[in-house]
Motif scaffolding. Structure first.
Motif, mmCIF file in Angstrom:
data_model
loop_
_atom_site.group_PDB
_atom_site.id
_atom_site.type_symbol
_atom_site.label_atom_id
_atom_site.label_comp_id
_atom_site.label_asym_id
_atom_site.label_seq_id
_atom_site.Cartn_x
_atom_site.Cartn_y
_atom_site.Cartn_z
ATOM 1 N N SER A 133 -2.507 -0.651 16.584
ATOM 2 C CA SER A 133 -3.459 0.259 15.528
ATOM 3 C C SER A 133 -3.957 -0.617 14.156
ATOM 4 O O SER A 133 -3.523 -1.755 14.095
ATOM 5 C CB SER A 133 -2.389 1.448 14.868
ATOM 6 O OG SER A 133 -1.686 0.685 14.071
ATOM 7 N N GLY A 135 -3.572 -0.285 11.008
ATOM 8 C CA GLY A 135 -2.289 -0.754 10.198
ATOM 9 C C GLY A 135 -1.517 -1.650 10.905
ATOM 10 O O GLY A 135 -1.104 -2.773 9.998
ATOM 11 N N THR A 159 -6.086 -3.476 2.322
ATOM 12 C CA THR A 159 -5.207 -2.070 2.638
ATOM 13 C C THR A 159 -6.264 -1.093 2.695
ATOM 14 O O THR A 159 -5.788 0.240 2.772
ATOM 15 C CB THR A 159 -4.495 -1.639 1.171
ATOM 16 O OG1 THR A 159 -5.328 -1.624 0.108
ATOM 17 C CG2 THR A 159 -3.522 -2.862 0.826
ATOM 18 N N LEU A 162 -5.580 2.278 5.231
ATOM 19 C CA LEU A 162 -4.330 2.636 5.882
ATOM 20 C C LEU A 162 -3.698 3.653 5.151
ATOM 21 O O LEU A 162 -4.190 4.261 4.087
ATOM 22 C CB LEU A 162 -3.523 1.461 5.562
ATOM 23 C CG LEU A 162 -4.406 -0.101 6.058
ATOM 24 C CD1 LEU A 162 -3.335 -1.168 5.690
ATOM 25 C CD2 LEU A 162 -4.241 -0.116 7.483
ATOM 26 N N ASP A 163 -2.542 4.231 5.832
ATOM 27 C CA ASP A 163 -2.048 5.453 5.141
ATOM 28 C C ASP A 163 -1.181 4.890 3.888
ATOM 29 O O ASP A 163 -0.902 3.895 4.033
ATOM 30 C CB ASP A 163 -1.240 6.168 6.442
ATOM 31 C CG ASP A 163 -0.054 5.359 6.781
ATOM 32 O OD1 ASP A 163 0.908 5.265 6.076
ATOM 33 O OD2 ASP A 163 -0.048 4.772 7.712
ATOM 34 N N PRO A 164 -0.761 6.055 3.036
ATOM 35 C CA PRO A 164 0.010 5.662 2.011
ATOM 36 C C PRO A 164 1.224 4.801 2.251
ATOM 37 O O PRO A 164 1.621 4.081 1.341
ATOM 38 C CB PRO A 164 0.186 6.937 1.284
ATOM 39 C CG PRO A 164 -0.698 7.841 1.779
ATOM 40 C CD PRO A 164 -1.207 7.468 3.083
ATOM 41 N N VAL A 165 2.033 5.276 3.146
ATOM 42 C CA VAL A 165 3.339 4.648 3.529
ATOM 43 C C VAL A 165 2.962 3.306 4.015
ATOM 44 O O VAL A 165 3.709 2.382 3.492
ATOM 45 C CB VAL A 165 3.957 5.274 4.719
ATOM 46 C CG1 VAL A 165 5.264 4.633 5.187
ATOM 47 C CG2 VAL A 165 4.317 6.768 4.312
ATOM 48 N N THR A 166 2.207 2.927 4.727
ATOM 49 C CA THR A 166 1.751 1.537 5.266
ATOM 50 C C THR A 166 1.272 0.619 4.167
ATOM 51 O O THR A 166 1.698 -0.554 3.747
ATOM 52 C CB THR A 166 0.739 1.629 6.228
ATOM 53 O OG1 THR A 166 1.150 2.205 7.418
ATOM 54 C CG2 THR A 166 0.404 0.058 6.551
ATOM 55 N N ARG A 167 0.467 1.479 3.180
ATOM 56 C CA ARG A 167 0.016 0.680 1.906
ATOM 57 C C ARG A 167 1.377 0.251 1.203
ATOM 58 O O ARG A 167 1.380 -0.608 0.597
ATOM 59 C CB ARG A 167 -1.065 1.297 1.279
ATOM 60 C CG ARG A 167 -2.244 1.618 1.890
ATOM 61 C CD ARG A 167 -3.492 1.844 1.032
ATOM 62 N NE ARG A 167 -3.366 2.528 -0.005
ATOM 63 C CZ ARG A 167 -3.281 3.693 -0.280
ATOM 64 N NH1 ARG A 167 -3.735 4.648 0.733
ATOM 65 N NH2 ARG A 167 -3.171 4.380 -1.412
#
Length: 287
Positions: A133, A135, A159, A162-167
């Motif tokens: 993916s 991320g 970043t 990317l989703d907040p958790v990955t960031r």
């Protein structure tokens, strides 16, 4: 003060485009993170290309770790980590095979650090990159960039998307990186909430010109927006406002020191301000 990056009077013009970098000047102290913000087309990517010596500049100087990098200067590239907005590794590689490629390129390659970061990011070592993916691909690019032990990390929208958790996971790694005070990060990003979390300084660029460089905490805790009625706005001295934006029945004023402003101008509501709002005032506001 020692600096990881020093840019002085950088000028770069693209013939026929109408765009140019106009005497861009800023520096990054060692052990700090510099956020680099501006609207699309403001000159962020061109500045980064100039730093990396992938475009020929017209004038000015760029010092990386105290040295001006030339086409023949390969040693300094060991100390520069780069992550762009799209990973450029071949899709047929796996993280395990990529490490062997990188080990052949960088003398400072640290396999243990690479394993630590890929494990931290939960990356499957034997899956082909074409099946990753976005991320996962960005995490791998960051792991690879940090595993040759750079002293300066340059990020261009690393970043975004990317989703907040990955960031959040990635931001934690960036903060770990600068705990060693010999290291620094230049982080170009449209996600200013990320910069508000980890940056020490913010540099704003607009139409190829640097319009402000300041400590992040000063911007967040000292700057403010005064919400003024017409008669209140008329009382404000020009020297006490950085920029303003008029609405139907209200004028919003960007101020540098909201506490001092409140003491001088009684009765005016002053709100906190975000990096996004400061950029909007500097770009779209009047002064």
């Amino acid at each position: 003060m020692m600096h990881s990056l020093e840019i002085d009077g950088l000028t770069k013009t693209y013939a026929g485009s109408g765009f140019s970098l106009d005497k861009v000047t800023f520096s990054i102290p060692r052990g700090t993170i510099m956020g680099f913000v501006g609207e699309n087309g403001a000159g962020k990517t061109t500045t980064i290309k100039s730093i990396l010596n992938t475009v020929k500049i017209d004038s000015g100087t760029i010092k990386l770790l105290g040295t001006i990098m030339t086409d023949k200067d390969t040693a300094i590239r060991e100390d520069i980590g780069v992550v762009l907005d799209a990973a450029n590794f071949s899709g047929v590689l796996t993280p395990a095979r990529l490490s062997k490629v990188m080990n052949g390129i960088y003398r400072q390659w640290d396999q243990q650090e690479y394993i630590r970061l890929t494990e931290k990011f939960g990356l499957p070592m034997n899956r082909k990159l074409k099946d990753f993916s976005r991320g996962m691909s960005m995490k791998l690019a960051i792991a690879a960039a940090l595993s040759h032990r750079p002293k300066l990390l340059i990020l261009d929208e690393a970043t975004s998307g990317l989703d907040p958790v990955t960031r959040e996971e990635i931001l934690e790694v960036f903060q770990e990186f600068v705990e060693d005070e010999s290291r620094s990060i230049l982080m170009s990003s449209h996600i200013t909430s990320d910069l508000e979390k980890i940056a020490d300084f913010i540099t704003f660029i607009h139409q190829g010109k640097i319009i402000l460089t300041a400590q992040k905490d000063e911007l967040i805790y000292d700057y403010g927006i005064a919400r003024c009625r017409q008669e209140q706005f008329a009382r404000i001295e020009t020297s006490d406002r950085l920029a303003y934006r008029k609405k139907d029945f209200q004028t919003d004023v960007l101020v540098k020191d909201r506490q001092a402003f409140a003491q001088k101008y009684d009765g005016i509501i002053i709100d906190n301000v975000s990096i996004d709002e400061i950029l909007l005032f500097l770009v779209k506001g009047e002064n």
